[in-house]
Motif scaffolding. Structure first.
Motif, PDB file in Angstrom:
ATOM      1  N   SER A 322      -3.190   2.618  24.388  1.00  0.00           N
ATOM      2  CA  SER A 322      -3.862   3.928  24.393  1.00  0.00           C
ATOM      3  C   SER A 322      -3.520   5.080  23.444  1.00  0.00           C
ATOM      4  CB  SER A 322      -4.147   4.480  25.941  1.00  0.00           C
ATOM      5  OG  SER A 322      -4.781   3.480  26.822  1.00  0.00           O
ATOM      6  N   ILE A 323      -2.231   5.190  23.690  1.00  0.00           N
ATOM      7  CA  ILE A 323      -1.760   6.420  22.819  1.00  0.00           C
ATOM      8  C   ILE A 323      -1.832   6.136  21.404  1.00  0.00           C
ATOM      9  CG2 ILE A 323       0.274   7.674  21.998  1.00  0.00           C
ATOM     10  CD1 ILE A 323       1.253   7.487  24.893  1.00  0.00           C
ATOM     11  N   LEU A 324      -1.428   4.974  21.020  1.00  0.00           N
ATOM     12  CA  LEU A 324      -1.316   4.609  19.422  1.00  0.00           C
ATOM     13  C   LEU A 324      -2.904   4.460  18.846  1.00  0.00           C
ATOM     14  CD1 LEU A 324       1.465   1.935  19.313  1.00  0.00           C
ATOM     15  CD2 LEU A 324       1.655   4.532  18.970  1.00  0.00           C
ATOM     16  N   ALA A 329      -6.643   6.774  15.223  1.00  0.00           N
ATOM     17  CA  ALA A 329      -8.083   7.372  14.982  1.00  0.00           C
ATOM     18  C   ALA A 329      -8.108   8.629  14.272  1.00  0.00           C
ATOM     19  CB  ALA A 329      -8.899   7.475  16.240  1.00  0.00           C
ATOM     20  N   MET A 330      -6.757   9.474  14.914  1.00  0.00           N
ATOM     21  CA  MET A 330      -6.698  10.785  14.371  1.00  0.00           C
ATOM     22  C   MET A 330      -6.065  11.027  13.032  1.00  0.00           C
ATOM     23  SD  MET A 330      -5.290  12.955  17.555  1.00  0.00           S
ATOM     24  CE  MET A 330      -5.150  14.583  16.634  1.00  0.00           C
ATOM     25  N   PHE A 331      -5.136   9.837  12.694  1.00  0.00           N
ATOM     26  CA  PHE A 331      -4.769   9.644  11.284  1.00  0.00           C
ATOM     27  C   PHE A 331      -5.631   9.275  10.346  1.00  0.00           C
ATOM     28  CE2 PHE A 331      -2.350   7.815   8.043  1.00  0.00           C
ATOM     29  CZ  PHE A 331      -1.245   8.688   7.766  1.00  0.00           C
ATOM     30  N   CYS A 397      -0.646  -1.190  16.897  1.00  0.00           N
ATOM     31  CA  CYS A 397       0.538  -0.809  16.263  1.00  0.00           C
ATOM     32  C   CYS A 397       0.443  -0.932  14.813  1.00  0.00           C
ATOM     33  CB  CYS A 397       1.790  -1.368  17.035  1.00  0.00           C
ATOM     34  SG  CYS A 397       3.333  -0.512  16.345  1.00  0.00           S
ATOM     35  N   CYS A 398       0.154  -1.948  14.446  1.00  0.00           N
ATOM     36  CA  CYS A 398       0.306  -2.499  12.918  1.00  0.00           C
ATOM     37  C   CYS A 398      -0.793  -1.934  12.054  1.00  0.00           C
ATOM     38  CB  CYS A 398      -0.097  -4.209  12.985  1.00  0.00           C
ATOM     39  SG  CYS A 398       1.262  -5.249  13.397  1.00  0.00           S
ATOM     40  N   GLU A 399      -1.978  -1.655  12.883  1.00  0.00           N
ATOM     41  CA  GLU A 399      -3.096  -0.775  12.065  1.00  0.00           C
ATOM     42  C   GLU A 399      -2.575   0.756  11.682  1.00  0.00           C
ATOM     43  OE1 GLU A 399      -7.594   0.648  12.395  1.00  0.00           O
ATOM     44  OE2 GLU A 399      -6.490  -0.111  14.018  1.00  0.00           O
ATOM     45  N   LEU A 400      -1.988   1.186  12.694  1.00  0.00           N
ATOM     46  CA  LEU A 400      -1.544   2.855  12.340  1.00  0.00           C
ATOM     47  C   LEU A 400      -0.236   2.597  11.378  1.00  0.00           C
ATOM     48  CD1 LEU A 400      -1.198   5.651  12.780  1.00  0.00           C
ATOM     49  CD2 LEU A 400       0.077   5.336  15.147  1.00  0.00           C
ATOM     50  N   LEU A 401       0.644   1.633  11.574  1.00  0.00           N
ATOM     51  CA  LEU A 401       1.572   1.514  10.829  1.00  0.00           C
ATOM     52  C   LEU A 401       1.706   1.425   9.314  1.00  0.00           C
ATOM     53  CD1 LEU A 401       4.800   1.629  10.470  1.00  0.00           C
ATOM     54  CD2 LEU A 401       4.803  -0.864  11.045  1.00  0.00           C
ATOM     55  N   SER A 402       0.359   0.487   9.122  1.00  0.00           N
ATOM     56  CA  SER A 402      -0.002   0.159   7.702  1.00  0.00           C
ATOM     57  C   SER A 402      -0.713   1.330   6.997  1.00  0.00           C
ATOM     58  CB  SER A 402      -0.874  -1.116   7.679  1.00  0.00           C
ATOM     59  OG  SER A 402      -2.294  -0.684   8.236  1.00  0.00           O
ATOM     60  N   ASN A 403      -1.310   2.150   7.970  1.00  0.00           N
ATOM     61  CA  ASN A 403      -1.891   3.243   7.369  1.00  0.00           C
ATOM     62  C   ASN A 403      -0.793   4.214   6.837  1.00  0.00           C
ATOM     63  OD1 ASN A 403      -4.749   2.062   7.506  1.00  0.00           O
ATOM     64  ND2 ASN A 403      -4.963   3.010   9.400  1.00  0.00           N
TER      65      ASN A 403
END
Length: 471
Positions: A322-324, A329-331, A397-403
């Motif tokens: 949930s947090i990630l 979305a915010m990033f 996790c991977c989506e955020l990390l890649s961005n």
């Protein structure tokens, strides 16, 4: 009283008479009926009583009466007893209590009994279809008594969790703007963790059931005063925004109640499933900084820490997902905001890689344990279920990390290397999880890495030939 007394048994001979037992229980019809009669007398005192006596009866219960009603409360968890109470119109009696009594403890107990009765489908249907009772129960969300608020929230959650009646309550709540006001007031001002968790569960369930209601609550920019109000007192009309109220509640529960934190993080995640929800977060007065700071702190300093065993990921996978999801979305929405600049978020990248490392270690251990301990016929189903939840976390996790990786500059990477957030082992873990889906992001990161540390870049290329072939 900290706990309810145990229910009475029917040991006396007169209570063992034929036909006196309620259903298959040992509880006495006569005893229960006598308590209902006493309850009617409490809210309908004799005319000869003085006004002062009547007021005293309404504001407090004597110990014997409280004990008896608490026993009835415990008994109402039994379906036979609940049906007996329904047959003798206990909900109507409780409505009389709600209308006439000024005793918070009595009101709390009566709502609690209704909550127990609502656990049974037919009774829940009857309670839910009674619009007068439904309206009165919703009004109790504006009560000033925390125990009553807790029991009211428990009753609402019980009803919302039953598919046959959930829509009745969703529609009723949608038509009562005061519910939004009262819920926001509780989330923003209460320090009662148990109450905050239960109210959060109600909001989470409502948003999960009805997107239209969630959109309406997102769009509510202000509210009427909660409780007693006056038209000429602007300070009694606070500006309640759902995001700030959820954040305030999350801060209260995060240290004492992991389950409660999970609930409030899931509420935030549900908000990000619609554009209006994302905008409500990032277009808040601080541009979303408070939300980012809270979630950043949880990931970097509270959850899945370096000294935690890898298995901790199983316990925290839901709240982390949930947090990630919210951070991602915010990033994507606030890339120009100062608080998401990469020079301030290298610890977050390190934490994301640590989560992936723990998932790898936990996945191997779960697989080995499942092969050793599970019966052959359950191995596949159990393993698939665990892999499913971990896969959701991994994908987010991977989506955020890649961005984040593709935004890194040479200076950011040098800082990450110096602070230990990046090294060959961590980069290898990131590449292993990101490739081939996020090849472009990895390639962009590798290009910046060559400028910062050519030796490390060369070593990574040797371990991942696909990168070398396409550069």
């Amino acid at each position: 009283m900290d706990r309810n007394p145990s229910p009475p048994s029917s040991d006396a001979e007169d209570e063992q008479a034929a036909g006196d037992s309620i259903g298959n229980t040992v509880y006495s019809k006569h005893w229960l009926f006598s308590i209902l009669t006493k309850l009617i007398e409490v809210i309908s005192p004799e005319k000869s009583d003085s006004n002062s006596n009547r007021e005293e009866v309404q504001t407090e219960l004597d110990e014997e009466m409280e004990n008896d009603i608490c026993k009835m409360w415990d008994m109402s968890m039994d379906e036979d007893v609940a049906l007996f109470l329904q047959e003798f119109n206990a909900p109507d009696i409780f409505m009389g209590v709600f209308a006439k009594s000024k005793c918070p403890r009595l009101i709390e107990i009566c709502v609690g009994i209704l909550g127990n009765m609502a656990c049974f489908q037919d009774i829940c249907m009857s309670i839910s279809k009674d619009d007068n009772l439904g309206q009165i129960l919703l009004q109790h969300l504006c009560d000033s008594d925390s125990p009553t608020l807790l029991e009211t929230s428990r009753l609402l959650l019980t009803c919302l969790s039953q598919a046959e009646v959930a829509n009745i309550w969703v529609e009723r709540i949608r038509e009562n703007p005061s519910v939004y006001d009262c819920v926001c007031f509780i989330m923003s001002s209460s320090t009662n963790v148990e109450l905050l968790v239960k109210v959060g569960e109600v909001v989470d369930k409502l948003f999960d059931l009805d997107e239209e209601l969630m959109l309406n609550w997102i769009k509510n920019g202000s509210c009427q005063s909660v409780g007693q109000s006056t038209d000429d007192s602007p300070e009694e009309h606070p500006d309640f925004r759902i995001v700030s109220c959820v954040l305030e509640a999350a801060k209260q529960v995060c240290s004492d109640n992991p389950e409660g934190l999970d609930v409030y993080m899931h509420i935030l995640q549900l908000l990000t499933t619609v554009d209006e929800g994302i905008q409500a977060i990032v277009q808040s007065p601080d541009g979303g900084k408070e939300t980012w700071t809270l979630l950043y702190g949880l990931v970097c300093h509270e959850l899945c820490q370096p000294d935690d065993p890898p298995i901790i990921i199983q316990e925290q996978k839901s709240v982390l997902a949930s947090i990630l999801s919210v951070l991602s979305a915010m990033f994507a929405s606030q890339i120009q905001q100062e608080y998401v600049k990469m020079r301030k978020n290298m610890p977050l990248i390190g934490s994301l890689i640590r989560i992936l490392q723990n998932m790898e270690g936990c996945g191997k251990r779960s697989f080995d344990n499942s092969k050793k301990s599970q019966p052959e016929e359950t191995k596949k189903s159990g393993t698939v279920e665990e892999d499913f939840h971990l896969k959701i976390l991994k994908d987010i996790c991977c989506e955020l990390l890649s961005n984040m990786l593709q935004e890194l500059t040479k200076e950011n990477i040098l800082e990450g290397l110096n602070q230990g957030h990046l090294n060959e082992q961590k980069c290898s873990c990131a590449f292993q999880n990101l490739l081939p889906l996020y090849f472009t992001s990895v390639e962009s990161f590798l290009e910046a890495l060559r400028e910062a540390d050519q030796t490390l870049a060369d070593s990574l290329e040797k371990h991942f030939p696909s990168l070398r072939l396409q550069t």
